[in-house]
Design an enzyme around this catalytic site. Structure first.
Site, short mmCIF file in Angstrom:
data_model
loop_
_atom_site.label_atom_id
_atom_site.label_comp_id
_atom_site.label_asym_id
_atom_site.label_seq_id
_atom_site.Cartn_x
_atom_site.Cartn_y
_atom_site.Cartn_z
N GLY A 90 0.86 -1.19 0.00
CA GLY A 90 0.00 0.00 0.00
C GLY A 90 0.88 1.23 0.00
O GLY A 90 1.88 1.28 -0.72
N SER A 122 5.78 -5.24 -1.03
CA SER A 122 5.72 -3.83 -1.41
C SER A 122 6.07 -2.92 -0.22
O SER A 122 7.21 -2.90 0.22
CB SER A 122 4.34 -3.51 -1.98
OG SER A 122 4.28 -2.24 -2.55
N ALA A 123 5.12 -2.18 0.32
CA ALA A 123 5.39 -1.32 1.48
C ALA A 123 5.91 -2.14 2.65
O ALA A 123 6.79 -1.71 3.40
CB ALA A 123 4.14 -0.55 1.88
N HIS A 159 8.94 -3.01 -6.86
CA HIS A 159 8.31 -2.68 -8.15
C HIS A 159 9.30 -1.98 -9.08
O HIS A 159 8.91 -1.10 -9.87
CB HIS A 159 7.08 -1.79 -7.98
CG HIS A 159 6.11 -2.25 -6.94
ND1 HIS A 159 5.30 -3.34 -7.10
CD2 HIS A 159 5.80 -1.73 -5.72
CE1 HIS A 159 4.53 -3.49 -6.01
NE2 HIS A 159 4.84 -2.53 -5.17
N GLU A 194 9.26 -7.01 -10.28
CA GLU A 194 8.02 -7.71 -9.96
C GLU A 194 8.19 -9.22 -10.00
O GLU A 194 8.72 -9.78 -10.97
CB GLU A 194 6.91 -7.30 -10.95
CG GLU A 194 6.54 -5.84 -10.90
CD GLU A 194 5.85 -5.43 -9.60
OE1 GLU A 194 4.66 -5.11 -9.64
OE2 GLU A 194 6.53 -5.43 -8.55
#
Length: 235
Positions: A90, A122-123, A159, A194
């Protein structure tokens, strides 16, 4: 012994949530019946409840239950008693702000160092580095500090995107942004593409997945590192 999966993303093109990681997660969380999910990053601003349902649905495929940290009266106790921890993706600024606000950053670090298996996407991967300064996210809130868990001796750029040949886009590339970071900071940065992840087992750090990673070291030309390579030299 530390047992960590630092994944660039939760979802790759054409795949369901965490689907590409499921074989790894079966092993990673083999001793856990229930996963403590930390939904603070709130992708798209969704509620903690809805985000937890998404994680729960994915882990059902490997027979694991999921409970959100927001469901507990005492967040620190929840972390100390967790069989496994998952911090989803997020907005990293939102995530780090909430980790500080709820005073759980240090308890998470302590739990991981004592052997609680951890998954970040991700985060949730950004915060495994020394700081969150190489996130791609908009600074929509202001965290008390950019310092994060420091579980690995470098920063992460999830990413990571390569420049597109022939593109007419005039904005900065990811590589340009990371070079800007190195104008003021000296720690290495891993551009994690990714579907790739970093596996941490004790003091051993290994790049996993099908794609190479882009490595940025201070005052050095960026270079590629192949999958299954040791990352322990980056300090």
């Amino acid at each position: 012994m530390k047992s960590i999966i630092i994944a660039s993303t939760s979802t790759i093109h054409g795949s369901g949530y965490l689907e590409y990681l499921m074989d790894e997660l079966k092993v990673h969380f083999k001793s856990a019946d229930e996963i403590l999910f930390i939904p603070y990053a709130r992708p798209g601003g969704i509620s903690h409840e809805d985000y937890t349902k998404t994680a729960s649905k994915a882990f059902n495929f490997i027979g694991k239950s999921v409970r959100g940290i927001h469901e507990y009266e005492n967040a620190e106790d929840a972390i100390q008693n967790a069989q496994g921890i998952f911090v989803g993706g997020g907005n990293t600024f939102v995530l780090v702000t909430q980790l500080y606000k709820n005073q759980v950053l240090l308890p998470i670090k302590n739990a991981i160092e004592k052997g609680t298996p951890y998954l970040g996407t991700s985060a949730g991967s950004n915060i495994c580095g020394l700081t969150m300064n190489t996130t791609n996210d908009m600074p929509i809130v202001y965290p008390p500090s950019f310092k994060t868990l420091g579980l690995v001796p470098f920063n992460i750029n999830p990413h990571y995107l390569d420049p597109i040949v022939g593109s007419k886009h005039m904005g900065e590339t990811r590589e340009t942004r990371i070079k800007e970071f190195h104008a003021y900071n000296s720690q290495p940065v891993i551009g994690l593409r990714e579907g790739s992840w970093i596996e941490v087992k004790g003091n051993k750090l290994t790049l996993k997945g099908k794609l190479d990673a882009r490595i940025f070291e201070y005052n050095k030309v960026p270079y590629e590192l192949g999958t299954n390579c040791d990352l322990g030299f980056l300090k």
